[in-house]
Design a protein around this motif. Structure first.
Motif, mmCIF file in Angstrom:
data_model
loop_
_atom_site.group_PDB
_atom_site.id
_atom_site.type_symbol
_atom_site.label_atom_id
_atom_site.label_comp_id
_atom_site.label_asym_id
_atom_site.label_seq_id
_atom_site.Cartn_x
_atom_site.Cartn_y
_atom_site.Cartn_z
ATOM 1 N N ALA A 106 0.857 -1.244 0.119
ATOM 2 C CA ALA A 106 -0.103 0.106 0.022
ATOM 3 C C ALA A 106 0.847 1.220 -0.222
ATOM 4 O O ALA A 106 0.426 2.324 -0.700
ATOM 5 C CB ALA A 106 -0.948 -0.048 1.180
ATOM 6 N N LYS A 107 1.966 1.179 0.847
ATOM 7 C CA LYS A 107 2.907 2.471 0.871
ATOM 8 C C LYS A 107 3.335 2.632 -0.585
ATOM 9 O O LYS A 107 3.343 4.021 -1.138
ATOM 10 C CB LYS A 107 3.908 2.217 1.731
ATOM 11 N N TYR A 108 3.792 1.808 -1.284
ATOM 12 C CA TYR A 108 4.532 1.829 -2.648
ATOM 13 C C TYR A 108 3.465 2.346 -3.474
ATOM 14 O O TYR A 108 3.667 3.235 -4.178
ATOM 15 C CB TYR A 108 5.099 0.571 -3.259
ATOM 16 N N LEU A 109 2.093 1.661 -3.631
ATOM 17 C CA LEU A 109 1.045 2.373 -4.598
ATOM 18 C C LEU A 109 0.637 3.715 -4.009
ATOM 19 O O LEU A 109 0.449 4.379 -5.109
ATOM 20 C CB LEU A 109 -0.226 1.421 -4.232
ATOM 21 N N SER A 110 0.766 4.107 -2.819
ATOM 22 C CA SER A 110 0.491 5.487 -2.427
ATOM 23 C C SER A 110 1.539 6.579 -2.999
ATOM 24 O O SER A 110 0.873 7.468 -3.723
ATOM 25 C CB SER A 110 0.537 5.599 -0.986
ATOM 26 N N GLU A 111 2.879 6.089 -3.180
ATOM 27 C CA GLU A 111 3.601 6.858 -3.549
ATOM 28 C C GLU A 111 3.477 6.940 -5.311
ATOM 29 O O GLU A 111 3.726 8.108 -5.775
ATOM 30 C CB GLU A 111 5.103 6.408 -3.353
ATOM 31 N N VAL A 112 3.240 5.964 -6.136
ATOM 32 C CA VAL A 112 3.058 5.884 -7.384
ATOM 33 C C VAL A 112 1.812 6.558 -7.786
ATOM 34 O O VAL A 112 1.737 7.155 -8.817
ATOM 35 C CB VAL A 112 2.958 4.375 -8.034
ATOM 36 N N LEU A 113 0.871 6.381 -7.028
ATOM 37 C CA LEU A 113 -0.364 7.106 -7.411
ATOM 38 C C LEU A 113 -0.501 8.476 -7.252
ATOM 39 O O LEU A 113 -1.220 9.276 -7.727
ATOM 40 C CB LEU A 113 -1.438 6.253 -7.020
ATOM 41 N N ASP A 114 0.307 8.726 -6.246
ATOM 42 C CA ASP A 114 0.689 10.210 -5.947
ATOM 43 C C ASP A 114 -0.591 11.273 -5.789
ATOM 44 O O ASP A 114 -0.729 12.176 -6.581
ATOM 45 C CB ASP A 114 1.772 10.750 -7.207
ATOM 46 N N GLY A 115 -1.256 11.025 -4.865
ATOM 47 C CA GLY A 115 -2.640 12.006 -4.885
ATOM 48 C C GLY A 115 -3.725 11.406 -5.292
ATOM 49 O O GLY A 115 -4.867 11.983 -5.137
ATOM 50 N N ARG A 116 -3.758 10.347 -6.131
ATOM 51 C CA ARG A 116 -5.163 9.909 -7.028
ATOM 52 C C ARG A 116 -6.005 9.385 -6.020
ATOM 53 O O ARG A 116 -5.791 8.785 -4.975
ATOM 54 C CB ARG A 116 -4.497 9.003 -7.916
ATOM 55 N N THR A 117 -7.353 9.928 -5.991
ATOM 56 C CA THR A 117 -8.404 9.382 -5.147
ATOM 57 C C THR A 117 -9.047 7.914 -5.634
ATOM 58 O O THR A 117 -9.037 7.817 -7.060
ATOM 59 C CB THR A 117 -9.448 10.310 -4.781
ATOM 60 N N ILE A 118 -9.236 7.257 -4.630
ATOM 61 C CA ILE A 118 -9.787 5.834 -4.923
ATOM 62 C C ILE A 118 -11.118 5.888 -4.260
ATOM 63 O O ILE A 118 -11.197 6.359 -3.066
ATOM 64 C CB ILE A 118 -8.824 4.768 -4.584
ATOM 65 N N ARG A 119 -12.024 4.931 -4.286
ATOM 66 C CA ARG A 119 -13.226 4.982 -3.822
ATOM 67 C C ARG A 119 -13.275 3.948 -2.815
ATOM 68 O O ARG A 119 -12.770 2.709 -3.262
ATOM 69 C CB ARG A 119 -14.672 4.760 -4.825
#
Length: 501
Positions: free
Chosen positions: A51-64
């Motif tokens: 989850a931490k890695y994906l958070s950095e990659v998605l860089d602020g993109r919102t998810i439902r």
């Protein structure tokens, strides 16, 4: 940390995968019980997708995120009873770790000790489709991510199948999917971070699980029973159900056979997993059955007086479709099935394996088009590819440390860990030597409740016996009988027989 186990390099002598792609595919296409593949994905880059890695990659993109309560009621917590939050993975991580509400603002109304959050059914191709500019700016990130290529289902004998045909699931402890079966295909699930507990039931248990199509969702048949806290007063037949329970650890791949019921729950504070639904020849008839079901459910429920408490359409379904469109869908599915029968009638079903697989869609549900054409079904455009593999039955099940069967709960411990695999493999293998082996992309989840600080909708039992009503028989009661899987299968057979003559 939980995810570290998946990232440990293989020990000397263990860097060779236990099954070739051809053998893995043969197992998948023939296996008729759930099983866990071990040591098959140690070199997949996707194992770094915590989850931490994906958070950095998605860089602020919102998810439902779907929000549910951790308390165990007697009724299943269907998606129609949940609320929804739009948030970033960074905010999700802050919420799960108990950081101040200013950091986890979208979750501020939800106490993490009482609620869980689940970003489920996130199609990877769609999730990363807006990251093109990031790739152009940061070449290193692009090479490291290579989103689609990080997932290599080709190791299981499905060349070309990668992230495009995969779905991402991120949840907190307690996040769960209600017990259901998938009408189409079989399922391969890779656990990346944390652990998930799976409760699986064979197709023969369908009657014991009280199937229902309300809430309605194409390709999913739900159970009225909360399998982890069953109401045996209203659902006494559930006592005859035979649960196969397994805890899936990072780096392990679970195979879920066609039409096996499953309830899935996150065990650890954060879980990440991916899956891919594999299309099967049997999906041709299943799509006819789904078309019949959709036609009946939409017609009957749409004729009812609308009621705000009767959320019969699952959030994954955007809207109820018209009778005309549903009939077009039914005719298209029937034409595709009959065409398939003509093509395969002369084939020797006991011989060769067809190694060619048409390109498959990333979605579990093959949603109907507004104006579907019969040729779309025949060519595979609508169905997005059907697996034409007809693997011969394996003479001996290769169960062992690399392929562990998920046995009935009364027969085996519920956790499949590295230690358990090593200590129990010989016994499991000897016990099973004589056995046998045996979803158009849906739109994102839509909110069914206002996104504010209101409590979740009251948990009400979907079974009419638990709901007071002026009428002895409700519309849902009638539908439970009309679209019972056994009834629909019979109706499909009768319709198809009419078309053959």
């Amino acid at each position: 940390m939980a995810e570290a186990a998946a990232l440990d390099p293989p020990l000397p002598g263990e860097d060779v995968k236990p099954f070739t792609p051809e053998k893995a595919k043969e197992i998948v296409m023939c296996l008729q019980q759930p099983a866990v593949f071990c040591n098959m994905v140690f070199d997949w880059p996707v194992l770094y997708w915590n989850a931490k890695y994906l958070s950095e990659v998605l860089d602020g993109r919102t998810i439902r995120f779907r929000m549910g309560m951790k308390k165990r009621d007697a009724a299943p917590q269907f998606e129609t009873k949940c609320s929804y939050v739009e948030a970033t993975l960074e905010e999700f991580l802050a919420w799960t770790s108990g950081q101040p509400t200013c950091v986890s603002r979208p979750f501020s109304c939800y106490d993490s000790s009482k609620y869980w959050a689940y970003a489920d059914y996130k199609y990877i191709a769609r999730l990363f489709e807006d990251k093109t500019e990031i790739f152009k700016v940061n070449r290193l990130l692009y090479l490291q991510l290579r989103t689609m290529q990080d997932i290599m289902w080709s190791d299981f004998g499905f060349p070309g199948r990668n992230g495009k045909e995969s779905t991402l699931w991120i949840g907190s402890a307690g996040a769960n999917t209600p017990c259901h079966l998938d009408s189409y295909g079989c399922n391969l699930v890779l656990q990346i971070q944390g652990r998930k507990r799976w409760h699986l039931f064979p197709p023969s248990n369908t009657t014991f699980l009280y199937p229902t199509r309300i809430p309605y969702e194409e390709s999913s048949i739900f159970s009225k029973v909360n399998v982890v806290n069953p109401d045996l007063k209203h659902y006494p037949r559930f006592t005859k159900a035979q649960a196969h329970v397994v805890t899936l650890n990072p780096g392990q791949v679970l195979f879920v056979p066609r039409h096996w019921w499953h309830y899935v729950e996150s065990v650890d504070p954060i879980t990440v997993s991916i899956n891919s639904w594999i299309e099967l020849d049997a999906d041709h008839k299943a799509r006819v059955e789904e078309a019949i079901t959709r036609t009946l459910v939409c017609a009957i429920k749409s004729a009812e007086n609308p009621s705000p408490v009767d959320a019969w359409l699952n959030p994954t379904e955007v809207e109820a479709t018209s009778h005309e469109i549903n009939l077009q869908y039914l005719n298209g599915a029937m034409s595709a099935y009959l065409e398939y029968q003509k093509v395969t009638v002369s084939e020797d079903r006991d011989l060769s394996t067809h190694d060619t697989e048409k390109e498959a869609s990333s979605c579990k549900r093959r949603k109907m088009q507004v104006n579907p054409k019969p040729e779309d079904y025949k060519s595979g455009t609508h169905e997005a590819g059907i697996t034409m593999v007809k693997a011969k039955k394996l003479e001996k099940i290769p169960f062992g440390v690399h392929l562990i069967p998920v046995l009935p709960q009364s027969q085996e411990a519920s956790s499949v860990g590295a230690g358990a695999a090593e200590s129990d493999s010989r016994d499991r293998l000897s016990k099973n030597e004589e056995g046998h082996f045996g979803k158009s992309c849906c739109t994102g989840k839509q909110s069914v409740m206002s996104n504010d600080c209101k409590t979740l909708a009251a948990q009400t039992d979907s079974d009419s016996t638990a709901n007071s009503s002026q009428m002895a028989i409700s519309t849902n009661d009638l539908l439970d009988c009309l679209v019972n899987p056994q009834v629909v299968s019979l109706v499909a057979g009768l319709l198809l027989e009419r078309e053959r003559v």
